[in-house]
Design a protein around this motif. Structure first.
Motif: not given
Length: 625
Positions: A410-438
């Motif tokens: 469970c902790l690994r899932v948390l780390v992976l998703c937090t890393v993904f969120l930080k990178e995706a937001a920094a690249s300019g994706l909006c919330l809907a685009e991040i959710g679609e990638m998941m």
């Protein structure tokens, strides 16, 4: 009627022996030792723990320095008259043996049978005599853990205990697939919702007929085990830093009351008559969440009036915790008549029911907000700053400290998703685009991996190229923490290599949230019903410990036809494209390095593809005659 602690059910063990086994010592040892992988020390002297059997029985006992798993099992056998042969005492991922020094005070332990093909009909014996209450000296409601973040919950607990002693009984909630209860204060107002872990869907003491599995076996989501949704609810609250998303205060408790359901009486027969159950005082491990007064949920109200910031904040939390069940029914809406909320709007949102977050493997999440217009609006600078400040390493250390039973997967899932969120937001994706990638896509009758899973699969491929294929002893140890393939049935790793499409999904395939699993379920909110109705993990160079630590949203009432279906028949078919939990520490560190490299490439490809698509649309429009 308030619980009668002098129940007619008498323990069969002599009181003197019970006092010698469980009675509190006058000597209180205060020596401290380090817990090992945990960052803070834990006492090795006398401390109270709560042991739960796989059928739901709970026993509070004091651990001494010389205690081991055998002595704990012996106490359970004498006090509850349960068989302890061929059983294991577990604490999260760990199978306990001789060393119990790392067990923290107020920790919940679980006794499970070693055999996979086990019966769930073992009598759930709950001796609740006066002698039992004397040896189990815990109060009516005890918070498991002593974090300052639970101060709000402790105040609610005090209100509930005062009400119970004053004769104000809790009220069962008829909606939902699992057992849940309103607990009230002395004037009768609802102040908390309690969900016992052994009354979850498919758990042994589920009061609505959804039984058939023991605690620790796969549940509605096969990577979320039966009896483990409660600590996930607490994890969501703890991860909602500064109450950013408005998650109600939540804690794990040991709670005692006669209203709780027991399907297996002392004689091992069928469910006990209602009048007999009322005479029993049943102790449970449960999630305890603040009740939120509200007007309706998001499924009953047009989403256009929802504050953009509130939707973004709930979405940010859902991405971090990989919520697999964010449907509209578990977003509560409060109208602010004559005033405005913290975002200057007249509605306020509260996300609830996080029992299906932080799965042990990547599954298919469900984000209702993907379809809301607010999710397509870019993040504000305040939200981007919040995302930049997220520290998955600190979050993991915090969860290990507050919820030491949480599994490493469970902790690994948390780390992976937090890393993904930080990178995706920094690249300019909006919330809907991040959710679609998941989110996974359905092509015909086949389920395709999400773009996030495709990146993970390629990262795992590169890890395999980096690491020899032969299993090391550490890998073999890690494998012991995984679900048995016999338990999971057809839930196997599927090795597939679809081409990554940087332009994203072109359409939204038909998808059903978990709340739609049973067709004959009426909409509800797992107790938060409408008020108008009747009643240290690696990340960019961080260090890693040496190895793993050794409500569900319940909507509606089930009909008889749904109840008569087996647990396996009601489980949604799902597949696991990539596992995170079967890697040893070195492989996990390399995986995250490769994942971040591949993710940046994927996000760049997506940006280029999106720019090309916009150019194509503009050219097409201008060339029309």
């Amino acid at each position: 009627m308030s619980p009668n602690l002098d129940s007619a059910i008498k323990s069969q063990v002599p009181a003197l022996l019970l006092r010698r086994l469980f009675g509190a010592s006058r000597r209180d040892e205060a020596k401290q030792l380090s817990r090992g992988p945990a960052p803070s020390p834990a006492p090795v002297g006398r401390r109270r723990v709560f042991v739960q059997t796989e059928t739901g029985c709970v026993l509070g006992m004091d651990l001494d320095r010389g205690d081991n798993a055998h002595t704990v099992k012996r106490r359970l056998q004498l006090a509850l008259n349960v068989p302890t042969g061929e059983t294991s005492l577990t604490f999260g991922d760990r199978v306990l043996e001789n060393d119990l020094s790392f067990i923290r005070p107020d920790s919940p332990l679980l006794l499970t049978r070693n055999s996979i093909n086990r019966s769930c009909s073992t009598p759930c014996l709950c001796p609740v005599s006066k002698d039992f209450e004397q040896k189990d000296c815990s109060g009516l409601v005890e918070v498991l853990g002593c974090s300052s973040s639970c101060d709000r919950v402790r105040r609610l607990v005090d209100d509930v205990v005062t009400a119970i002693r004053s004769g104000v009984d809790p009220v069962p909630i008829s909606s939902g697939l699992g057992g849940s209860y309103y607990f009230r204060n002395v004037i009768g107002d609802k102040v908390a919702i309690v969900k016992p872990t052994d009354e979850e869907p498919f758990a042994p003491n589920n009061p609505k007929g959804f039984v058939g599995r023991a605690l620790g076996q796969p549940g509605l989501k096969k990577s979320v085990r039966v009896g483990e949704t409660g600590f996930r609810e607490v994890a969501a609250y703890l991860l909602d830093h500064d109450n950013f998303a408005n998650v109600p205060a939540t804690a794990l408790v040991k709670i005692t009351h006669s209203i709780f359901n027991i399907n297996c009486p002392v004689n091992g027969g069928g469910p006990a008559p209602a009048h007999d159950q009322k005479q029993q005082v049943n102790s449970k491990i449960a999630s305890f969440q603040q009740f939120i007064a509200h007007d309706f949920d998001a499924s009953d109200h047009g989403t256009s009036s929802f504050p953009v910031a509130a939707v973004h904040r709930i979405g940010i939390l859902d991405i971090r915790i990989f919520n697999t069940d964010r449907h509209a029914g578990n977003v509560l809406v409060r109208k602010l008549n004559g005033g405005t909320g913290r975002f200057g709007c007249q509605t306020e949102l509260f996300p609830i029911d996080h029992g299906m977050c932080l799965p042990e493997n990547l599954e298919d999440p469900y984000f209702e907000w993907i379809h809301w217009a607010q999710a397509s609006i870019p993040f504000s600078e305040e939200e981007l700053e919040y995302i930049r400040n997220l520290d998955p390493g600190k979050d993991v250390m915090m969860l290990r400290r507050e919820l030491p039973m949480i599994r490493e997967a469970c902790l690994r899932v948390l780390v992976l998703c937090t890393v993904f969120l930080k990178e995706a937001a920094a690249s300019g994706l909006c919330l809907a685009e991040i959710g679609e990638m998941m989110t996974r896509e359905f092509r015909g009758m086949e389920e395709e991996p999400s773009q996030l899973e495709v990146v993970c699969m390629e990262a795992r491929k590169r890890v395999a190229e980096w690491e020899p294929s032969s299993a090391t002893p550490e890998q073999e140890e890690d494998i012991d923490f995984q679900f048995s393939m016999d338990m999971l049935g057809g839930y196997n790793d599927i090795i597939r290599s679809p081409r990554f499409n940087g332009s994203g999904f072109k359409g939204s395939a038909f998808r059903r949230p978990l709340s739609k699993l049973v067709e004959s379920i009426d909409e509800g909110n797992d107790g938060h019903e409408d008020q108008n109705e009747p009643d240290r993990v690696f990340y960019a160079g961080w260090n890693t410990p040496n190895g793993p630590s050794k409500a569900i949203g319940q909507n509606g009432s089930a009909t008889k036809s749904a109840m008569n279906r087996s647990a396996d028949e009601q489980l949604p078919s799902s597949m696991c494209f990539v596992r995170l939990s079967d890697m040893n520490v070195d492989e996990w560190n390399v995986f995250l390095e490769k994942f971040q490299e591949l993710l940046k490439e994927a996000l760049q490809e997506r940006a280029h593809a999106a720019a090309g698509q916009r150019m194509k649309q503009r050219l097409g429009t201008s060339c029309k005659f």
